[in-house]
Design an enzyme around this catalytic site. Sequence first.
Site, PDB file in Angstrom:
ATOM      1  CD  GLU A  99      13.524 102.489  40.620  1.00  0.00           C
ATOM      2  OE1 GLU A  99      12.413 102.707  41.138  1.00  0.00           O
ATOM      3  OE2 GLU A  99      13.690 101.658  39.707  1.00  0.00           O
ATOM      4  CD  GLU A 104      14.528  94.926  43.579  1.00  0.00           C
ATOM      5  OE1 GLU A 104      13.621  94.399  42.935  1.00  0.00           O
ATOM      6  OE2 GLU A 104      14.561  96.131  43.849  1.00  0.00           O
ATOM      7  CB  SER A 131      14.133  92.172  34.002  1.00  0.00           C
ATOM      8  OG  SER A 131      14.450  93.525  33.733  1.00  0.00           O
ATOM      9  N   GLY A 141      14.254  97.006  35.440  1.00  0.00           N
ATOM     10  CA  GLY A 141      13.600  97.743  34.358  1.00  0.00           C
ATOM     11  C   GLY A 141      14.311  97.653  33.019  1.00  0.00           C
ATOM     12  CG  HIS A 144      13.635 100.144  45.009  1.00  0.00           C
ATOM     13  ND1 HIS A 144      14.176 100.774  43.917  1.00  0.00           N
ATOM     14  CD2 HIS A 144      13.006  99.048  44.546  1.00  0.00           C
ATOM     15  CE1 HIS A 144      13.869 100.079  42.829  1.00  0.00           C
ATOM     16  NE2 HIS A 144      13.156  99.023  43.189  1.00  0.00           N
ATOM     17  CG  ASN A 195       8.321  98.862  43.622  1.00  0.00           C
ATOM     18  OD1 ASN A 195       7.566  99.789  43.889  1.00  0.00           O
ATOM     19  ND2 ASN A 195       9.630  99.037  43.438  1.00  0.00           N
ATOM     20  CD1 TRP A 196       2.085  97.599  41.745  1.00  0.00           C
ATOM     21  CD2 TRP A 196       0.342  98.885  42.322  1.00  0.00           C
ATOM     22  NE1 TRP A 196       0.997  96.779  41.954  1.00  0.00           N
ATOM     23  CE2 TRP A 196      -0.092  97.536  42.308  1.00  0.00           C
ATOM     24  CE3 TRP A 196      -0.581  99.870  42.663  1.00  0.00           C
ATOM     25  CZ2 TRP A 196      -1.397  97.162  42.619  1.00  0.00           C
ATOM     26  CZ3 TRP A 196      -1.884  99.491  42.975  1.00  0.00           C
ATOM     27  CH2 TRP A 196      -2.282  98.158  42.945  1.00  0.00           C
ATOM     28  CE  LYS A 197      10.253  99.857  39.876  1.00  0.00           C
ATOM     29  NZ  LYS A 197      11.538  99.844  39.225  1.00  0.00           N
TER      30      LYS A 197
END
Length: 271
Positions: A106, A176, A222, A182, A104, A14-16
Site C-alpha cells: 500500500e 505479500e 488474506s 484484503g 508494504h 498490521n492494523w493499517k
Amino acid sequence: MSRTNHRIPLVAGNWKMNLDHVEAIHLLQALALRLRTTDTTKVEVSVHPPFTDLRSVEGIIGADELPITLGAQHCSHLESGAFTGEVSVGMLRRLSVKMVLVGHSERRELYGMTDEVVAQTAGAVLSGGLIAVVCVGETAEQRDAGETNEVLTRQVTAALAGVPKGAEASVLFAYEPIWAIGTGVAATEVDAQVACAHIRSVISSERSASVADVMRILYGGSAKPDNAGDLVAQEDVDGLLVGGASLDAESFSAMIDAVAACYGSPAGNGK
Ligand code: PEP
C-alpha cells in the site's frame, strides 16, 4: 501438520488505518486475555498499530509485560527536517517500537514508495537499531504474465542493497502477493511456499546460504484462522503478516495458536 525449525515463527498484525487509541487499547486487552493460554515460547507476536496509538499500546505492553513486540507500519528513511507528515526511526525508538514494516504494497502502490526508498528505509530502520520487515509481492497482472519470480528477485535484491553486511539478522521479508491482500483470496500454501523459497534463494545468492537459512520469511494476504496452520507448515514460510484478521482478537489469537501448534518442539530443537 507440524514442523520443527530453528527459525522462530512470527505472527504480525498490521492494523493499517484502523482503530483510534481507545479502540486499540480494547483490542490489545482482549488479545492479552487470549494469549494467556498460548505457548509464546513457540511463536513471536507483533502488532503494528497506527502512529497515534503507539504510546497507548506501548504503555499496556510494558505495564502488563505482554509477550507482544511493538511494531510500526512505516517510517521515513530520513532522520528529521521539513518532511510534513513523516515520522522518523528515532521517534519510533523513543516509543519502544522494535519492528517496522518497510515497503508494504500500500505504501508502494498508493504513496509511490520506490525500491530505492524501500532500501533506504530498511537501512534507516537497521541503523536505528530496529527490525525491518520488508514487504515484497507481485500484482495480479504480473502473476498472470508469469513474472512473479522476476518481481520478487528485483524487490528483494533492491531491498538488500540497503542492508549492511552483518545486519541481516535484523531483517525479515514478507511475501505479500498484492492480489491476495484484503481480497479474501489467499495464495495456496504451495504457491506461498514456492514464492518464499524463491525469496530465500535470492537472499542466498545475494548474501550467503547461512544468512538465508536464518532469515525469517512471512506470508501475508488474506491469512485467516482456517489457513494459518497449512501456510506455516510449509518449509520456507516462517510466520504470517495479517491485516484484516488481526483486528479481531479471537481470529488473531486463533491464528497465533495455529502457528504455535504447528511448531511441534520448542524453537531451537529442530533440524
Ligand atoms: C496486509 O495488508 O499486510 C495483509 C496481509 O492484509 P490482509 O490480511 O487483510 O489480506
